[in-house]
Write an enzyme that holds these catalytic residues in place. Structure first.
Site: not given
Ligand SMILES: Cc1cc2nc3c(=O)[nH]c(=O)nc-3n(C[C@H](O)[C@H](O)[C@H](O)COP(=O)(O)OP(=O)(O)OC[C@H]3O[C@@H](n4cnc5c(N)ncnc54)[C@H](O)[C@@H]3O)c2cc1C
Length: 291
Positions: A162, A212, A282
């Site tokens: 992470r 999570s 997280e």
């Molecule tokens: C139902 C569910 C299940 C999940 N299961 C998992 C799992 O199995 N494993 C896991 O690791 N996570 C899981 N997650 C959490 C989440 O999906 C991950 O952390 C995912 O990588 C976040 O991506 P996002 O684009 O939605 O990020 P966001 O929530 O939009 O952003 C997260 C962080 O990334 C940064 N960011 C986003 N895009 C960029 C970019 N282009 N450049 C630089 N920084 C950026 C943002 O500034 C922020 O700090 C889950 C979430 C849900 C809702």
């Protein structure tokens, strides 16, 4: 470049609740993104980058700054041999489907993570023993000051549970190059299907959440600690510790960001009092204290 003002961030985040952001900029090319970053720098106002919003919660006091979100052109995916070059706004499921179509294996375990590629590389997202670190070759970024476009090789990303270097540099990822291995598409399809079935049998996917809620503390599982602390199903307003998976905080309907944050504190305090372990969120919590 699209500009929105007074934006309800509940619409853009998977918790389906959140305060308003003063402004949202949606650039559609790396050059527009660089221009947006320079504009923000000149204004001196704060900004946050948002991917698919599946790991982010905006407090109800709102965010008095600019939210940057990549436009649809950043969702393109192309194949180059055994590699895919995936736009940072593309979803993990879209990258997984592109890999399947190309007969490339290695992304199956990651296919059910509901984030964007940019968010996934920023978080070094992972599931079932695979993480972004295993497949990433490099990422194209626009530097935080908007002055340069560069390619960052995985060796310089410091990817670990992470965490990535982008947390420190603030660079914005515009695309990610991933390297996969040729395999029989039928086998890839079966593994993806199994993975998705496993997720839906273990996770409360029918409710909004951010997955999570807490990071895994060394040597423990957050969900197990929460369950052992007697918090399965614990509620504050519309927020609840999932009965299906205690590591998830879910929005049972009508949860406010404050409900979610109060429940987070209840969980942290109870687990700490019983075990001495402080659970760290997280989920990224954005914005000032609620008013
Ligand atoms: C139902 C569910 C299940 C999940 N299961 C998992 C799992 O199995 N494993 C896991 O690791 N996570 C899981 N997650 C959490 C989440 O999906 C991950 O952390 C995912 O990588 C976040 O991506 P996002 O684009 O939605 O990020 P966001 O929530 O939009 O952003 C997260 C962080 O990334 C940064 N960011 C986003 N895009 C960029 C970019 N282009 N450049 C630089 N920084 C950026 C943002 O500034 C922020 O700090 C889950 C979430 C849900 C809702």
């Amino acid at each position: 470049m699209e500009r929105l003002t007074d934006v309800n961030m509940g619409i853009y985040t998977s918790f389906r609740t959140g305060g308003n952001a003063d402004c949202m900029l949606i650039p559609d090319t790396p050059e527009e993104l660089a221009e947006a970053l320079r504009e923000i720098r000149r204004s001196g106002s704060p900004f946050v980058m948002l991917g698919n919003g599946s790991n982010t919660l905006f407090r109800e006091g709102g965010f008095h700054g600019t939210v940057l979100k990549l436009g649809p052109s950043f969702g393109e995916i192309r194949r180059e041999g055994n590699e895919l070059v995936v736009g940072a706004a593309a979803l993990m499921s879209q990258a997984a489907n592109a890999a399947l179509e190309a007969g490339l294996s290695g992304f199956e375990n990651l296919s059910g993570i509901p984030g964007s590629l940019g968010g996934a590389v920023f978080m070094d997202a992972g599931a079932y023993g695979s993480e972004m670190k295993d497949v990433t070759v490099s990422a194209d970024v626009v530097t935080a000051d908007g002055d340069a476009l560069r390619t960052v090789p995985v060796e310089e990303m410091d990817l670990s549970y992470r965490h990535s270097i982008f947390e420190e540099t603030g660079d914005i990822v515009t695309s990610v190059r991933i390297r996969l291995t040729p395999d029989d598409p039928e086998k890839i399809r079966r593994r993806m299907k199994e993975m998705l079935e496993k997720r839906s049998s273990k996770q409360p996917l029918q409710y909004p959440s951010a997955g999570s809620f807490f990071k895994r503390p060394a040597g423990h599982f957050a969900g197990k600690l929460i369950q052992d602390a007697g918090l399965r199903g614990a509620r504050v307003g519309g927020a609840q510790v999932s009965e299906k998976h205690c590591g998830f905080v879910i929005n049972r309907g009508g949860a406010t960001p404050r409900d979610i944050i109060d429940l987070m504190h209840l969980v942290q305090n109870t687990v700490f009092d019983q075990t001495g372990i402080l659970l760290e969120p997280e989920v990224r919590i954005i914005g000032g204290p609620e008013e």
